[in-house]
Scaffold this motif. Structure first.
Motif, PDB file in Angstrom:
ATOM      1  N   LEU A 245       0.228 -11.699   4.731  1.00 18.38           N
ATOM      2  CA  LEU A 245      -1.290 -10.950   5.292  1.00 18.38           C
ATOM      3  C   LEU A 245      -0.868 -10.229   5.956  1.00 18.38           C
ATOM      4  O   LEU A 245      -0.933  -8.944   6.796  1.00 18.38           O
ATOM      5  CB  LEU A 245      -2.288 -11.879   5.811  1.00 18.38           C
ATOM      6  CG  LEU A 245      -3.973 -10.925   6.492  1.00 18.38           C
ATOM      7  CD1 LEU A 245      -4.343  -9.946   5.440  1.00 18.38           C
ATOM      8  CD2 LEU A 245      -4.344 -11.825   6.770  1.00 18.38           C
ATOM      9  N   LEU A 246       0.187 -11.222   7.450  1.00 15.38           N
ATOM     10  CA  LEU A 246       0.979 -10.786   9.138  1.00 15.38           C
ATOM     11  C   LEU A 246       2.101  -9.742   8.499  1.00 15.38           C
ATOM     12  O   LEU A 246       1.719  -8.660   9.204  1.00 15.38           O
ATOM     13  CB  LEU A 246       1.070 -11.537   9.129  1.00 15.38           C
ATOM     14  CG  LEU A 246       2.145 -11.873  10.229  1.00 15.38           C
ATOM     15  CD1 LEU A 246       1.166 -10.926  11.116  1.00 15.38           C
ATOM     16  CD2 LEU A 246       2.861 -13.165  10.594  1.00 15.38           C
ATOM     17  N   LYS A 247       2.413  -9.327   7.395  1.00 20.90           N
ATOM     18  CA  LYS A 247       3.292  -8.576   6.810  1.00 20.90           C
ATOM     19  C   LYS A 247       2.889  -7.477   6.343  1.00 20.90           C
ATOM     20  O   LYS A 247       3.047  -6.520   6.630  1.00 20.90           O
ATOM     21  CB  LYS A 247       4.307  -9.428   5.812  1.00 20.90           C
ATOM     22  CG  LYS A 247       5.268 -10.535   5.718  1.00 20.90           C
ATOM     23  CD  LYS A 247       6.244 -10.485   4.238  1.00 20.90           C
ATOM     24  CE  LYS A 247       6.931 -11.951   4.344  1.00 20.90           C
ATOM     25  NZ  LYS A 247       7.097 -12.492   3.581  1.00 20.90           N
ATOM     26  N   LEU A 248       1.992  -7.918   5.538  1.00 16.97           N
ATOM     27  CA  LEU A 248       1.004  -6.645   4.511  1.00 16.97           C
ATOM     28  C   LEU A 248       0.429  -5.492   6.115  1.00 16.97           C
ATOM     29  O   LEU A 248       0.816  -4.360   6.720  1.00 16.97           O
ATOM     30  CB  LEU A 248       0.051  -6.743   3.967  1.00 16.97           C
ATOM     31  CG  LEU A 248      -1.389  -5.470   3.989  1.00 16.97           C
ATOM     32  CD1 LEU A 248      -0.002  -4.703   2.950  1.00 16.97           C
ATOM     33  CD2 LEU A 248      -1.951  -5.604   2.863  1.00 16.97           C
ATOM     34  N   ASN A 249      -0.547  -6.758   7.512  1.00 15.85           N
ATOM     35  CA  ASN A 249      -1.025  -5.223   8.763  1.00 15.85           C
ATOM     36  C   ASN A 249       0.170  -5.326   9.583  1.00 15.85           C
ATOM     37  O   ASN A 249       0.096  -3.943   9.857  1.00 15.85           O
ATOM     38  CB  ASN A 249      -1.480  -6.572   9.476  1.00 15.85           C
ATOM     39  CG  ASN A 249      -3.484  -6.701   8.636  1.00 15.85           C
ATOM     40  OD1 ASN A 249      -4.022  -5.853   7.397  1.00 15.85           O
ATOM     41  ND2 ASN A 249      -3.727  -8.020   8.662  1.00 15.85           N
ATOM     42  N   LYS A 250       1.557  -5.648   9.053  1.00 15.36           N
ATOM     43  CA  LYS A 250       2.325  -5.205   9.914  1.00 15.36           C
ATOM     44  C   LYS A 250       3.036  -3.665   9.311  1.00 15.36           C
ATOM     45  O   LYS A 250       3.536  -2.805   9.908  1.00 15.36           O
ATOM     46  CB  LYS A 250       3.618  -6.050  10.231  1.00 15.36           C
ATOM     47  CG  LYS A 250       3.383  -7.107  11.483  1.00 15.36           C
ATOM     48  CD  LYS A 250       4.956  -7.786  11.235  1.00 15.36           C
ATOM     49  CE  LYS A 250       4.760  -9.117  12.035  1.00 15.36           C
ATOM     50  NZ  LYS A 250       5.311  -9.836  12.345  1.00 15.36           N
ATOM     51  N   LEU A 251       3.280  -3.770   7.919  1.00 13.31           N
ATOM     52  CA  LEU A 251       3.637  -3.205   7.883  1.00 13.31           C
ATOM     53  C   LEU A 251       2.298  -1.434   7.672  1.00 13.31           C
ATOM     54  O   LEU A 251       2.501  -0.463   7.715  1.00 13.31           O
ATOM     55  CB  LEU A 251       3.996  -2.948   5.950  1.00 13.31           C
ATOM     56  CG  LEU A 251       4.045  -1.510   5.228  1.00 13.31           C
ATOM     57  CD1 LEU A 251       4.905  -0.787   5.117  1.00 13.31           C
ATOM     58  CD2 LEU A 251       3.778  -1.449   3.335  1.00 13.31           C
ATOM     59  N   LEU A 252       0.969  -1.802   6.933  1.00 13.37           N
ATOM     60  CA  LEU A 252       0.215  -0.587   7.987  1.00 13.37           C
ATOM     61  C   LEU A 252      -0.014  -0.005   9.224  1.00 13.37           C
ATOM     62  O   LEU A 252      -0.002   0.846   9.142  1.00 13.37           O
ATOM     63  CB  LEU A 252      -1.222  -1.396   6.946  1.00 13.37           C
ATOM     64  CG  LEU A 252      -1.725  -2.036   5.759  1.00 13.37           C
ATOM     65  CD1 LEU A 252      -2.515  -2.223   5.854  1.00 13.37           C
ATOM     66  CD2 LEU A 252      -1.494  -1.320   5.117  1.00 13.37           C
ATOM     67  N   LYS A 253       0.277  -1.132   9.697  1.00 13.72           N
ATOM     68  CA  LYS A 253       0.281  -0.959  11.477  1.00 13.72           C
ATOM     69  C   LYS A 253       1.368   0.679  11.126  1.00 13.72           C
ATOM     70  O   LYS A 253       1.673   1.533  11.673  1.00 13.72           O
ATOM     71  CB  LYS A 253       0.620  -1.823  11.762  1.00 13.72           C
ATOM     72  CG  LYS A 253       0.754  -1.995  13.446  1.00 13.72           C
ATOM     73  CD  LYS A 253       0.405  -2.556  14.460  1.00 13.72           C
ATOM     74  CE  LYS A 253       0.295  -1.891  15.924  1.00 13.72           C
ATOM     75  NZ  LYS A 253       0.665  -3.315  16.875  1.00 13.72           N
ATOM     76  N   ALA A 254       2.682  -0.232  10.383  1.00 16.98           N
ATOM     77  CA  ALA A 254       3.770   1.350  11.009  1.00 16.98           C
ATOM     78  C   ALA A 254       3.768   2.065  10.330  1.00 16.98           C
ATOM     79  O   ALA A 254       4.013   3.353  10.994  1.00 16.98           O
ATOM     80  CB  ALA A 254       4.796   0.128  10.184  1.00 16.98           C
ATOM     81  N   LEU A 255       3.651   2.122   9.712  1.00 15.12           N
ATOM     82  CA  LEU A 255       2.239   3.602   8.375  1.00 15.12           C
ATOM     83  C   LEU A 255       1.623   4.395   9.654  1.00 15.12           C
ATOM     84  O   LEU A 255       2.339   5.602   9.311  1.00 15.12           O
ATOM     85  CB  LEU A 255       1.765   3.129   6.638  1.00 15.12           C
ATOM     86  CG  LEU A 255       2.886   2.490   6.017  1.00 15.12           C
ATOM     87  CD1 LEU A 255       2.014   1.978   5.498  1.00 15.12           C
ATOM     88  CD2 LEU A 255       4.114   3.825   5.898  1.00 15.12           C
ATOM     89  N   LYS A 256       1.160   3.566   9.960  1.00 14.52           N
ATOM     90  CA  LYS A 256      -0.132   4.868  10.350  1.00 14.52           C
ATOM     91  C   LYS A 256       0.113   5.786  12.038  1.00 14.52           C
ATOM     92  O   LYS A 256      -0.147   6.340  11.975  1.00 14.52           O
ATOM     93  CB  LYS A 256      -1.426   3.335  10.989  1.00 14.52           C
ATOM     94  CG  LYS A 256      -2.702   4.024  11.791  1.00 14.52           C
ATOM     95  CD  LYS A 256      -3.478   3.401  12.470  1.00 14.52           C
ATOM     96  CE  LYS A 256      -4.728   3.976  12.633  1.00 14.52           C
ATOM     97  NZ  LYS A 256      -6.024   3.029  12.874  1.00 14.52           N
ATOM     98  N   GLN A 257       1.386   4.499  12.661  1.00  5.08           N
ATOM     99  CA  GLN A 257       2.249   5.457  13.366  1.00  5.08           C
ATOM    100  C   GLN A 257       2.882   6.754  13.048  1.00  5.08           C
ATOM    101  O   GLN A 257       3.545   6.814  14.395  1.00  5.08           O
ATOM    102  CB  GLN A 257       3.126   3.633  13.568  1.00  5.08           C
ATOM    103  CG  GLN A 257       1.829   3.349  14.781  1.00  5.08           C
ATOM    104  CD  GLN A 257       2.597   1.845  16.006  1.00  5.08           C
ATOM    105  OE1 GLN A 257       3.939   1.875  14.899  1.00  5.08           O
ATOM    106  NE2 GLN A 257       2.107   1.366  15.836  1.00  5.08           N
ATOM    107  N   GLU A 258       3.184   6.432  12.063  1.00  5.06           N
ATOM    108  CA  GLU A 258       4.237   7.330  11.892  1.00  5.06           C
ATOM    109  C   GLU A 258       3.419   9.039  11.646  1.00  5.06           C
ATOM    110  O   GLU A 258       2.264   9.271  11.109  1.00  5.06           O
ATOM    111  CB  GLU A 258       4.757   6.965  10.404  1.00  5.06           C
ATOM    112  CG  GLU A 258       5.544   6.004  10.604  1.00  5.06           C
ATOM    113  CD  GLU A 258       6.266   6.062   8.517  1.00  5.06           C
ATOM    114  OE1 GLU A 258       6.020   6.657   7.655  1.00  5.06           O
ATOM    115  OE2 GLU A 258       7.429   5.186   8.457  1.00  5.06           O
TER     116      GLU A 258
END
Length: 251
Positions: A238-251
């Motif tokens: 879950l931690l990895k997924l939320n980090k990925l989603l946060k990174a994608l949102k910032q792009e």
């Protein structure tokens, strides 16, 4: 036309990740995301969450989904699905949708449902070509071998088949390996039958319930998908997924 129900087994008391269905993923609970994705599948007449927990039921009520209460003693999602169709008769085919894949593609559900266009198919699942060497040797990623008609011959946590004339590092170049995607389809009568079977020796050895069905003479039709699934098995996932989603949102 067959009536097809999608059932999402969801329990609170997960050993590795208690309360997993209710974790937040970018503003929505995991169970809500799974339900919404499943509801987009064109093949399904109804989508129901099967749970034994009031907290999950309350969350499903909150976002306007449908649920059915099931007993707490079930050992698998398959058993939970069997109880639901006793409560909700009238469906010919059941699709068992994993409750920990918040971004499951509706197209995968429709692909699995298409297996039942053939009347002789009683059980079905999806498989995906393995591209990496790492996946071949990962015991948490079950492999499957199929016959010329796409029927599953065996599932294993070990690499199958064994490549006799090849070093382990090049096995992926020598043969097309497949991994199992953990979504199942059953004709209603077949579902009732397989849940009455006792655990089999192969099932116990590999800890893979589908081996019980094969060992008792049922065949499992497969279809190949190229779509990847993202399963949340642990808090670390879950931690990895939320980090990925946060990174994608910032792009």
């Amino acid at each position: 036309m067959s009536e097809i129900i999608g059932i999402i087994p969801a329990r609170y008391a997960s050993t590795r990740f208690p309360g997993k269905p209710l974790v937040d993923i970018a503003g929505k609970t995991m169970i809500q995301r799974v339900y919404e994705q499943a509801s987009k599948a064109k093949s399904l007449s109804k989508v129901v969450i099967a749970t034994d927990d009031e907290r999950i039921a309350d969350e499903v009520k909150r976002f306007g989904g449908e649920f059915a209460f099931t007993a707490a003693h079930h050992q698998s999602g398959t058993d939970r699905c069997a109880e639901v169709i006793e409560q909700l008769p009238g469906f010919d085919i059941v699709i068992n949708i994993q409750g920990d894949e918040p971004f499951i593609e509706p197209a995968q559900i429709d692909l699995l449902a298409s297996c039942f266009a053939e009347d002789k198919v009683e059980l079905a699942t999806l498989i995906k070509p393995i591209q990496s060497q790492e996946s071949i040797y990962n015991p948490n990623s079950p492999k499957v071998v199929i016959d010329v008609n796409g029927r599953a011959m065996y599932f294993s946590r070990s690499p199958i088949p064994f490549i006799r004339n090849g070093e382990p590092g090049v096995w992926a170049e020598k043969h097309q390996f497949y991994k199992h995607i953990g979504i199942y389809g059953y004709r209603a009568e077949a579902l009732k039958a397989i849940t009455k079977l006792p655990p089999s020796s192969l099932e116990i050895a590999e800890s893979l319930e589908q081996l019980r069905w094969i060992e008792n003479g049922f065949y499992i039709q497969t279809k190949v998908t190229d779509l990847e699934t993202v399963a949340i098995d642990t808090p670390e996932d879950l931690l990895k997924l939320n980090k990925l989603l946060k990174a994608l949102k910032q792009e």
